[in-house]
Design a protein around this motif. Structure first.
Motif, PDB file in Angstrom:
ATOM      1  N   CYS A  10      43.910  40.939  67.909  1.00  0.00           N
ATOM      2  CA  CYS A  10      43.942  39.895  66.889  1.00  0.00           C
ATOM      3  C   CYS A  10      45.263  39.136  66.967  1.00  0.00           C
ATOM      4  N   ILE A  11      45.170  37.812  67.070  1.00  0.00           N
ATOM      5  CA  ILE A  11      46.363  36.973  67.030  1.00  0.00           C
ATOM      6  C   ILE A  11      46.604  36.531  65.596  1.00  0.00           C
ATOM      7  N   HIS A  12      47.821  36.737  65.104  1.00  0.00           N
ATOM      8  CA  HIS A  12      48.208  36.335  63.749  1.00  0.00           C
ATOM      9  C   HIS A  12      49.166  35.155  63.798  1.00  0.00           C
ATOM     10  N   ALA A  13      48.871  34.168  62.967  1.00  0.00           N
ATOM     11  CA  ALA A  13      49.775  33.028  62.805  1.00  0.00           C
ATOM     12  C   ALA A  13      50.840  33.395  61.780  1.00  0.00           C
ATOM     13  N   PRO A  14      52.006  32.765  61.828  1.00  0.00           N
ATOM     14  CA  PRO A  14      53.073  33.082  60.861  1.00  0.00           C
ATOM     15  C   PRO A  14      52.712  32.633  59.450  1.00  0.00           C
ATOM     16  N   HIS A  15      53.102  33.443  58.459  1.00  0.00           N
ATOM     17  CA  HIS A  15      52.908  33.088  57.055  1.00  0.00           C
ATOM     18  C   HIS A  15      54.151  32.340  56.580  1.00  0.00           C
ATOM     19  N   THR A  16      54.205  31.066  56.904  1.00  0.00           N
ATOM     20  CA  THR A  16      55.404  30.292  56.570  1.00  0.00           C
ATOM     21  C   THR A  16      55.614  30.159  55.069  1.00  0.00           C
ATOM     22  N   GLY A  17      54.516  30.217  54.309  1.00  0.00           N
ATOM     23  CA  GLY A  17      54.631  30.098  52.855  1.00  0.00           C
ATOM     24  C   GLY A  17      55.369  31.251  52.222  1.00  0.00           C
ATOM     25  N   SER A  18      55.366  32.401  52.894  1.00  0.00           N
ATOM     26  CA  SER A  18      56.060  33.576  52.363  1.00  0.00           C
ATOM     27  C   SER A  18      57.382  33.825  53.081  1.00  0.00           C
TER      28      SER A  18
END
Length: 202
Positions: free
Chosen positions: A123-131
């Motif tokens: 699974c590729i995860h994108a960064p949670h920039t909001g957190s």
């Protein structure tokens, strides 16, 4: 500057963990665990950019179903302190785009399946920039069975990945660095990564 990250973890019952819960979180899905008799629901999780199951040639086709795959992994282990899965966690060079990340992942996972004959769920995860996560932090969780998968099902343990003297972990660290550098080169970047520690690099 391209950064390098490759860590190895285990999913062990002795730590109160299960493969079904681990993959439910990483894939952002709802997975029912037959062994535990409960559902792990992470279907509201965001940021899963891509997910795919990779199996050895001739493996039972029903194991392309995520819930069935990891329930069979769990059921194959009978000991209370079993290690039920391994995980490679990797970071992609921030210079590369989604298509290039996917190509890197497919190349790495195909190599793992070919060398160890295990089931792989990535699974590729994108960064949670909001957190507050770094916007460059695209990474992947590569969960794999600890047992070989044949047309008849799961068989013996892949002990070579447990033994430091086998050199397998170092092999994969170096192999992933080579994949990173090849894709950076193909994309026209001069940046390179090195899997060695700063001490070993002198």
């Amino acid at each position: 500057m391209a950064i390098y990250h490759f860590s190895v973890k285990t999913v062990a019952r002795s730590a109160g963990r299960s493969a079904t819960a681990a993959i439910a979180y990483r894939a952002g899905e709802k997975i029912y665990c037959e062994r535990e008799g409960r559902e792990h629901d992470y279907s509201r999780k965001t940021g899963v950019e891509y997910k795919e199951i990779y199996l050895p040639e001739g493996a039972p086709k029903h194991l392309k179903n995520r819930e069935r795959l990891w329930n069979e992994v769990e059921q194959r282990e009978t000991r209370k302190n079993s290690t039920v899965a391994r995980e490679f966690e990797i970071a992609f060079p921030s210079e590369l785009n989604q298509e290039q990340r996917l190509a890197m992942l497919e190349e790495l996972c195909a190599s793992i399946v070919d060398r160890h004959q295990v089931a792989v769920d990535a699974c590729i995860h994108a960064p949670h920039t909001g957190s507050g996560s770094d916007e460059r932090n695209y990474h992947a969780h590569i969960l794999m069975s600890t047992r070989k998968l044949t047309p008849e099902g799961f068989t013996e343990k892949t002990r070579e990945l447990d033994q430091k003297h086998s050199g397998e972990i170092e092999h994969w660290r170096e192999h992933f660095a080579d994949i990173c550098n090849m894709h950076l080169d193909m994309a026209g970047y001069t940046a390179r990564v090195d899997h060695r520690s700063y001490k070993d690099q002198e």
